[in-house]
Design a protein around this motif. Structure first.
Motif, PDB file in Angstrom:
ATOM      1  N   VAL A 148      18.941   5.858 -29.794  1.00 11.70           N
ATOM      2  CA  VAL A 148      18.680   6.419 -28.465  1.00 11.70           C
ATOM      3  C   VAL A 148      17.931   7.743 -28.597  1.00 11.70           C
ATOM      4  CG1 VAL A 148      19.743   7.344 -26.376  1.00 11.70           C
ATOM      5  CG2 VAL A 148      20.643   5.246 -27.403  1.00 11.70           C
ATOM      6  N   LEU A 191      27.745   7.244 -24.565  1.00 15.28           N
ATOM      7  CA  LEU A 191      27.320   8.534 -25.090  1.00 15.28           C
ATOM      8  C   LEU A 191      27.803   9.658 -24.186  1.00 15.28           C
ATOM      9  CD1 LEU A 191      23.617   7.698 -26.076  1.00 15.28           C
ATOM     10  CD2 LEU A 191      25.694   7.483 -27.465  1.00 15.28           C
ATOM     11  N   ARG A 207      19.587   4.142 -23.129  1.00 13.77           N
ATOM     12  CA  ARG A 207      21.016   4.367 -22.902  1.00 13.77           C
ATOM     13  C   ARG A 207      21.668   3.177 -22.204  1.00 13.77           C
ATOM     14  NH1 ARG A 207      22.971  10.491 -22.034  1.00 13.77           N
ATOM     15  NH2 ARG A 207      24.877   9.291 -21.724  1.00 13.77           N
ATOM     16  N   GLY A 226      23.929  13.275 -24.235  1.00 13.67           N
ATOM     17  CA  GLY A 226      23.289  12.337 -25.155  1.00 13.67           C
ATOM     18  C   GLY A 226      23.288  12.759 -26.601  1.00 13.67           C
TER      19      GLY A 226
END
Length: 703
Positions: A555, A573, A562, A577
């Motif tokens: 990601v 997450l 995501r 992030g």
């Protein structure tokens, strides 16, 4: 020591010949894409030492050499410094534009062997420029083809033959340069072989080559004997305009022998994706050389324990006049894919070699060729080398390499933008990796790339495009042991596009109209934009078995979104992030398991059981126990008796292709059929099916 020196000298002969070929060639597909091959053959035509390049040609060229020997040995004879032109698919070659030049090797007046090479020549005089002919409806529309023609006789070029051939092609200058590069390669190989014979003698070189062949056969037989006996199945679909066809294969391994049986494949079709028997033979061996014989000299010995069943009149063994010009990126590539999957299933059933299993690499060549008049009024024919980039399939121990090439050509390359623009009157707007394109799995398939270009330096003339894609509806980079397939191919033509805005991605590209054409002829007018997306590599293993930190890294690097991280991998997450929310991830993955297997599933199934590998593996999550039962190695549950097809006892779930992620076709014709452990919800295997086609079953021989 002498034997090793001679072996290395033989390998160097081919390397130096390839260098000569690339240095003389002016074609980007040859000197940038490495679409070529040079190999040495015995005096009877058997493969002595195979070189790098597209490996499907090693064995097919051997058959071409044997045909030349049979046709020319008596009258008019095979003389010193002769060169033969050969490209007939119904005799040995793969498709018309892949021209073999075959040169006998003499020393002291004695015929000692042959050197053969191929390049994809610029044009072959077919109905469509360049040699790939989507508009051909029979073989007679696919250009110049010969079973053997002396283009050089006793060291002198036959101008009558050469001029006749060049008179039939659209770009005689570049096509002549293709042939000159091939002549140069064979000349270098012959020179180096003469030095080798002079240094060690004919008898020593022949003794070493025969020893290498016997050694390769022995090593392959020993390796096959180490693998479990059984039957493994694989199937892929070719989506054509308005129709689909099936290529199905069964690998039967018994002792030190292996048979590929393509019974169940579709009948030959009216489009040029068909291939002939020797093309299927070559396509079958292209993955065998690097996957099964990675540490063995590639020669005739590798082929001896392996046989082929290809039903006559089918897409894998068509009958003239079926068209075959698209075979290399059509059915031959499908045979490459199936051979890869079958070998990987066999390797995955071996404790010693299971780490060598891989999903499909570069399942579809989303190729196109350009042609037309440039701003000087000169005609050009130019394929784009983007098709060689590929995306590697995931392996048993690591993710697939992003933009990582393909198995049938271990040295394939693609030209940089500047090189392609120098040779072709176009301008690239962007080339970029495609997020979520790799097949999800415990190990992710490599991501592919997408690109867009517009005509440039065409003097206001339209640019002709010849399109012959596949994989727009049926995914072809199949996963293995539960892994999902890579994304679908995409072709889009934007008319009167927003070229002045210099779009840098698909969602920024617009036009007055949009055409999603993947087959046939398209004219690209000044101001139009052509977009192409390739196919990501297949995944390996259950996606929710993937290390969450690897998903986090994907990601962060823009390779997975995501939404896919949560929906497919079950990874949550943190809001910023930068880290994995472990508790939320555990809950999400347990939720996915329950969705798969049902609400009554064991609540402790999210924790993997300690199942000793006491039996024979059947893949990443199954083993055949000592009591001859099929067992899930995640939770230790018995799935089925070994005498029965375990998939009939597993939980089955049917999903649309889009369940594997974005860029998958939403059509209701192809589905993913999952086989799931009913006790823990682990994804044991995933089949791609057309309509109501049943899933495929593999079976080990129970001793």
């Amino acid at each position: 020591m002498t034997s090793e020196i001679i072996r290395h000298r033989l390998l160097n002969v081919m390397d130096e010949a390839i260098i000569a070929l690339e240095n003389v060639s002016g074609s980007p597909i040859t000197n940038e894409g490495h679409d070529l091959m040079v190999s040495l053959y015995k005096s009877d035509g058997g493969l002595m030492v195979g070189g790098v390049g597209f490996l499907h040609h090693l064995t097919s060229a051997a058959q071409a050499v044997k045909h030349v020997i049979g046709s020319f040995s008596r009258d008019p004879g095979i003389h010193e410094d002769d060169v033969f032109f050969f490209n007939d698919s119904y005799t040995a070659a793969l498709h018309p534009p892949d021209v073999y030049l075959i040169s006998p090797i003499h020393f002291d007046g004695r015929l000692t062997g042959f050197v053969a090479n191929f390049v994809h020549v610029t044009d072959i005089g077919a109905i469509d420029p360049g040699g790939f002919s989507p508009n051909a409806r029979d073989n007679y529309q696919e250009g110049f083809q010969t079973k053997g023609l002396k283009i050089v006789e006793r060291g002198k070029i036959r101008r009558d033959v050469l001029d006749t051939f060049l008179n039939l092609v659209r770009d005689p200058g570049m096509t002549a340069l293709d042939l000159k590069s091939q002549l140069a390669a064979n000349h270098v190989a012959k020179e180096r072989m003469a030095r080798l014979y002079d240094d060690y003698g004919i008898e020593a070189v022949e003794a070493v080559s025969e020893t290498l062949i016997d050694q390769s056969e022995q090593l392959i037989r020993e390796r096959l004997s180490e693998l479990s006996d059984g039957r493994w199945q694989a199937r892929e679909y070719v989506d054509m305009p308005g129709a689909n066809c099936t290529v199905q294969a069964t690998a039967i391994k018994e002792g030190d022998r292996l048979t590929y049986d393509f019974t169940g494949s579709s009948d030959q079709v009216e489009l040029g994706i068909n291939c002939c028997y020797w093309a299927t033979w070559g396509g079958m061996f292209a993955p065998i050389f690097p996957l099964l014989a990675w540490d063995v000299t590639w020669n005739e010995g590798v082929t001896r324990p392996i046989s082929l069943i290809a039903p006559r009149g089918s897409v894998v063994n068509c009958i003239r006049p079926a068209p075959i010009s698209i075979a290399t990126v059509g059915t031959i590539q499908i045979v490459n894919n199936l051979s890869t999957i079958l070998l990987s299933k066999m390797l995955g059933a071996s404790p010693r070699y299971r780490h060598r299993a891989t999903a499909v690499w570069h399942g579809s060549h989303a190729h196109l060729e350009t042609h037309g008049l440039d701003d000087a009024g000169d005609f050009y024919v130019a394929p784009l080398t983007d098709t060689f980039c590929g995306a590697a399939g995931a392996r048993a121990f690591r993710d697939g390499v992003d933009l990582g090439g393909e198995i049938p050509n271990v040295v394939s390359r693609w030209a940089n933008v500047e090189s392609q623009e120098l040779h072709t009157p176009l301008v690239y707007l962007y080339r970029r990796a495609v997020p979520d394109s790799g097949g999800p799995g415990k190990f992710r398939g490599g991501v592919c790339h997408e690109y867009a270009f517009a005509p440039n330096r065409t003097g206001g003339n339209p640019m002709g495009l010849t399109l012959f894609g596949k994989g727009t509806r049926a995914p072809m980079s199949l996963g293995i042991f539960g892994g999902y397939p890579g994304c679908n191919v995409g072709y889009t033509t934007f008319r009167d596009a927003n070229l002045a805005a210099l779009p840098s991605r698909l969602d920024e590209t617009t036009g007055s109209s949009r055409e999603d054409c993947f087959w046939g002829s398209v004219e690209l007018e000044p101001g139009d934009i052509q977009y192409v997306r390739f196919m990501g590599g297949g995944g390996y293993g259950d996606p929710i078995d993937r290390d969450p930190t690897l998903v986090l890294d994907d990601v962060a690097r823009g390779l997975v979104t995501r939404s896919a991280a949560s929906r497919i991998y079950g990874v949550s997450l943190a809001p910023d992030g930068t880290s994995v929310d472990t508790e939320s991830t555990d809950r999400r993955r347990l939720e996915i398991r329950r969705e798969r297997a049902g609400a009554e599933m064991d609540p402790h199934c999210g924790r993997r059981a300690d199942v000793p590998p006491s039996g024979r593996p059947l893949g990443e999550y199954l083993q055949l126990t000592l009591t001859d039962e099929t067992q899930c190695t995640w939770c230790a549950a018995i799935v089925a008796p070994a005498s029965e097809d375990w998939k009939r006892h597993a939980v089955s779930r049917r999903l649309p292709g889009a369940a594997a992620g974005p860029h998958r076709a939403a059509a209701d014709e192809f589905f993913l059929v999952e086989a799931i452990c009913g006790s823990c919800g682990t994804l044991l295997d995933t089949d791609l099916v057309l309509g109501d086609d049943p899933p495929l079953h593999d079976r080990l021989t129970v001793s």
